[in-house]
Enzyme design. Structure first.
Site, PDB file in Angstrom:
ATOM      1  N   GLY A 177      42.118  45.845  54.650  1.00  0.00           N
ATOM      2  CA  GLY A 177      41.794  44.825  55.639  1.00  0.00           C
ATOM      3  C   GLY A 177      41.421  45.458  56.958  1.00  0.00           C
ATOM      4  O   GLY A 177      42.187  46.259  57.492  1.00  0.00           O
TER       5      GLY A 177
ATOM      6  N   TYR B 140      38.363  48.743  41.811  1.00  0.00           N
ATOM      7  CA  TYR B 140      37.760  49.008  43.108  1.00  0.00           C
ATOM      8  C   TYR B 140      38.742  49.039  44.280  1.00  0.00           C
ATOM      9  O   TYR B 140      38.627  49.888  45.167  1.00  0.00           O
ATOM     10  CB  TYR B 140      36.675  47.952  43.383  1.00  0.00           C
ATOM     11  CG  TYR B 140      36.282  47.830  44.828  1.00  0.00           C
ATOM     12  CD1 TYR B 140      35.552  48.850  45.439  1.00  0.00           C
ATOM     13  CD2 TYR B 140      36.654  46.727  45.589  1.00  0.00           C
ATOM     14  CE1 TYR B 140      35.189  48.757  46.774  1.00  0.00           C
ATOM     15  CE2 TYR B 140      36.302  46.621  46.922  1.00  0.00           C
ATOM     16  CZ  TYR B 140      35.566  47.642  47.511  1.00  0.00           C
ATOM     17  OH  TYR B 140      35.232  47.557  48.827  1.00  0.00           O
TER      18      TYR B 140
ATOM     19  N   ASN C 188      50.302  39.202  51.640  1.00  0.00           N
ATOM     20  CA  ASN C 188      49.091  39.657  50.967  1.00  0.00           C
ATOM     21  C   ASN C 188      48.897  38.789  49.725  1.00  0.00           C
ATOM     22  O   ASN C 188      49.762  38.758  48.859  1.00  0.00           O
ATOM     23  CB  ASN C 188      49.255  41.134  50.568  1.00  0.00           C
ATOM     24  CG  ASN C 188      48.132  41.636  49.669  1.00  0.00           C
ATOM     25  OD1 ASN C 188      48.318  42.537  48.871  1.00  0.00           O
ATOM     26  ND2 ASN C 188      46.959  41.062  49.784  1.00  0.00           N
ATOM     27  N   GLY C 189      47.781  38.088  49.653  1.00  0.00           N
ATOM     28  CA  GLY C 189      47.495  37.235  48.500  1.00  0.00           C
ATOM     29  C   GLY C 189      46.904  35.924  48.947  1.00  0.00           C
ATOM     30  O   GLY C 189      46.341  35.831  50.051  1.00  0.00           O
TER      31      GLY C 189
ATOM     32  N   CYS D 163      37.626  34.107  42.871  1.00  0.00           N
ATOM     33  CA  CYS D 163      39.030  34.523  42.745  1.00  0.00           C
ATOM     34  C   CYS D 163      39.870  33.579  43.593  1.00  0.00           C
ATOM     35  O   CYS D 163      39.549  33.347  44.750  1.00  0.00           O
ATOM     36  CB  CYS D 163      39.195  35.956  43.243  1.00  0.00           C
ATOM     37  SG  CYS D 163      40.924  36.457  43.333  1.00  0.00           S
TER      38      CYS D 163
ATOM     39  N   CYS E 106      44.777  41.999  51.808  1.00  0.00           N
ATOM     40  CA  CYS E 106      45.441  42.458  53.013  1.00  0.00           C
ATOM     41  C   CYS E 106      46.379  43.598  52.652  1.00  0.00           C
ATOM     42  O   CYS E 106      46.682  43.807  51.493  1.00  0.00           O
ATOM     43  CB  CYS E 106      46.282  41.337  53.624  1.00  0.00           C
ATOM     44  SG  CYS E 106      45.315  39.899  54.056  1.00  0.00           S
TER      45      CYS E 106
ATOM     46  N   CYS F  35      37.882  36.404  37.293  1.00  0.00           N
ATOM     47  CA  CYS F  35      36.577  36.419  37.966  1.00  0.00           C
ATOM     48  C   CYS F  35      35.458  36.832  37.008  1.00  0.00           C
ATOM     49  O   CYS F  35      34.287  36.596  37.278  1.00  0.00           O
ATOM     50  CB  CYS F  35      36.594  37.319  39.196  1.00  0.00           C
ATOM     51  SG  CYS F  35      37.335  38.920  38.887  1.00  0.00           S
TER      52      CYS F  35
ATOM     53  N   CYS G  21      44.939  40.040  34.972  1.00  0.00           N
ATOM     54  CA  CYS G  21      44.092  38.891  35.284  1.00  0.00           C
ATOM     55  C   CYS G  21      42.646  39.390  35.231  1.00  0.00           C
ATOM     56  O   CYS G  21      42.340  40.468  35.731  1.00  0.00           O
ATOM     57  CB  CYS G  21      44.408  38.373  36.685  1.00  0.00           C
ATOM     58  SG  CYS G  21      43.226  37.120  37.262  1.00  0.00           S
TER      59      CYS G  21
ATOM     60  N   CYS H 185      46.013  42.124  39.032  1.00  0.00           N
ATOM     61  CA  CYS H 185      44.579  42.013  39.318  1.00  0.00           C
ATOM     62  C   CYS H 185      43.890  43.293  38.846  1.00  0.00           C
ATOM     63  O   CYS H 185      44.098  44.367  39.414  1.00  0.00           O
ATOM     64  CB  CYS H 185      44.366  41.837  40.822  1.00  0.00           C
ATOM     65  SG  CYS H 185      42.645  41.996  41.298  1.00  0.00           S
TER      66      CYS H 185
HETATM   67  S1  SF4 Z   1      40.278  36.662  39.645  1.00  0.00           S
HETATM   68 FE1  SF4 Z   1      39.501  38.806  39.618  1.00  0.00          FE
HETATM   69  S2  SF4 Z   1      39.821  39.564  41.718  1.00  0.00           S
HETATM   70 FE2  SF4 Z   1      41.063  37.714  41.486  1.00  0.00          FE
HETATM   71  S3  SF4 Z   1      43.106  38.409  40.839  1.00  0.00           S
HETATM   72 FE3  SF4 Z   1      41.971  37.964  38.975  1.00  0.00          FE
HETATM   73  S4  SF4 Z   1      41.000  39.927  38.407  1.00  0.00           S
HETATM   74 FE4  SF4 Z   1      41.644  40.093  40.551  1.00  0.00          FE
END
Ligand code: SF4
Length: 495
Positions: free
Chosen positions: A40, A268, A122-123, A418, A14, A475, A472, A262
């Site tokens: 969004g 992207y 957002n999250g 995710c 978002c 995914c 992170c 992230c």
């Molecule tokens: S799991 Fe992937 S999409 Fe989700 S916060 Fe971590 S890096 Fe980003």
């Protein structure tokens, strides 16, 4: 028959915006949300704070489904309805809670013991289900199915008497990914989770203060970028702040700050003209493209140049990085526009007999045949989710008679869901998961001559200027940086 094009890229994030101390707060929020539209596109809303005829604070609300320009399609909404000098806004994909329900459109507004309160988030809160159950057992009545609604409930139930302390207490109870803007009768408050999963920035415009998910909002308003909200930080903006010209800053709690941005925001999601996690997205995206060329080059099959194309618009910058680096490696190559994207598809109609998927891709993209015919073509894309759109796109390019097609992806294979606000389909729908991460099998399925992804190590190396350990990558790797409530995981799988 109405065709609603499937989401071929991860969605479910978002955009949030807030402004304090501006005579045209709603108009600036409208423009700010406009710049965040990529985060969004299902619905948006704005809440402003004004005063009623008795000089009591009153919140004005306007929300609806659709793009920002569709929801706020009458200038009167901004000028006559959304009056006041402070505002927050939200543009959304659904995170948790049904995207169909208009009740889930943010900002959420409540009136409680200490006045009015509006929240935009957002999250994704990973312990929302547990908190909601506790609150319901204590008598709370929920209006929506959104995870965000636990936040106003927690604030309203606090026994503390200072609103900032109440908000700190509430935020101390939530877990997961959150960037928040909160509007009260006399303050704009922003908060970012201790992992800093999502971006959030502070700006200034003619004496007023702005908070936005991405700095591209500031550019549209000709506002000044001040800095990012730090992971684990709460920002308070009130009249006093306008006087001294500096925001008030607090720590969320004693929780350890553990930066886990992230990495998908760089790959992207964020706009290339934004500055997030301490760096320009454009620069990081080019670096991902360069890493892709260094580690997964495509060589000339003949004396002709290798043709590098992007899948517009999201991989344009990456393709630029790829081609520059490939040239540096001594490969005779050229960046070309091989795919033309229509920006006007919206919701459209299909003829009976055509498959949704095929027409969906053709409506969105067409090839420039003269560029592709008889050439060695490298398609640079940022990610593959289900693979169905990529397969159709490859078929479209194959129809232009290239010599060979090589697909290069500037992220590792997406294997896991995710839990922090990005919406991937269920594991079984992820093409990489379906083929157990086997690139050769995915290549055969997509119908390309060669396929390579960046590895996790190569991805982190490419963004290492922001600290490889600060990201992170769950995914791709399945290594989640926080504990996730098992019932929340179940909920994600069942979506
Ligand atoms: S799991 Fe992937 S999409 Fe989700 S916060 Fe971590 S890096 Fe980003």
């Amino acid at each position: 028959m109405k065709l609603i094009l499937s989401k071929e890229k991860p969605t479910c994030n978002c955009g949030i915006f807030g402004i304090f101390g501006s005579a045209s707060a709603s108009l600036e929020t409208y423009y700010g949300l406009h710049a965040l539209q990529h985060r969004g596109q299902e619905a948006s809303g704005i809440v402003t704070k004004d005063y009623n005829e008795n000089n009591k604070p009153v919140f004005r609300i306007y929300k609806g489904e659709g793009l920002v320009t569709e929801v706020f399609d009458d200038p009167k909404i901004l000028h006559d309805v959304l009056t006041g000098k402070s505002a927050i806004g939200h543009t959304r994909y659904s995170t948790t809670g049904s995207s169909e329900s208009s009740k889930n459109i943010q900002p959420f507004v409540v009136h409680y013991r200490l006045g009015n309160l509006a929240v935009a988030h957002n999250g994704n809160l990973t312990n929302a289900r547990v908190l909601r159950e506790q609150l319901v057992n204590e008598g709370a009545i929920f209006q929506t199915t959104s995870d965000t609604e636990v936040i106003p409930h927690l604030i309203a139930r606090s026994r503390l008497n200072d609103q900032v302390e109440q908000i700190k207490e509430a935020i101390g109870k939530i877990e997961g990914a959150y960037c928040l803007v909160i509007l009260t009768d006399d303050k704009l408050i922003a908060a970012r989770d201790p992992n800093g999963f999502r971006p959030l920035a502070i700006g200034r415009l003619n004496g007023s203060f702005i908070i936005a998910s991405e700095s591209c909002s500031f550019d549209l308003l000709s506002a000044e970028f001040i800095r990012e909200v730090e992971p684990g930080e709460i920002i308070v903006i009130d009249k006093e702040v306008l006087g001294i010209g500096e925001v008030k800053s607090f720590n969320i709690s004693d929780t350890l700050i553990n930066k886990k941005h992230c990495v998908f925001e760089y790959i992207y999601f964020s706009r290339p003209d934004s500055f997030i996690f301490g760096h320009n997205v454009d620069k990081m995206r080019r670096r991902l493209g360069k890493a892709l060329a260094r580690n997964h080059p495509v060589y000339n099959e003949d004396d002709e140049k290798v043709i590098v194309i992007s899948v517009p618009d999201s991989s344009n910058t990456t393709a630029l990085g790829y081609q520059t680096e490939l040239e540096k490696l001594g490969v005779d190559c050229k960046l070309e526009i091989g795919l033309i994207r229509s920006h006007y598809i919206g919701r459209t109609f299909i003829q009976p007999g055509q498959t949704n998927r095929e027409i969906g891709v053709k409506i969105k993209f067409n090839t420039v045949k003269g560029v592709l015919e008889g050439r060695t073509v490298v398609i640079v894309d940022d990610s593959i989710v289900r693979g169905t759109t990529s397969k159709q796109l490859v078929k479209l390019i194959r129809d232009a008679n290239p010599k060979s097609i090589h697909l290069r992806i500037s992220s590792p294979p997406i294997m896991h869901p995710c839990f922090y606000g990005m919406d991937f389909p269920s594991k079984d729908e992820l093409v990489a998961h379906r083929y157990d991460g086997n690139t050769e099998e995915i290549r055969k399925y997509l119908g390309v001559d060669s396929l390579s992804y960046l590895t996790i190590e190569e991805t982190l190396e490419a963004v290492s200027e922001a600290g490889s350990e600060n990201f992170c990558h769950a995914c791709f790797s399945g290594q989640y940086p926080t504990e996730v409530d098992p019932s929340f995981k179940k909920e994600i799988y069942e979506l």
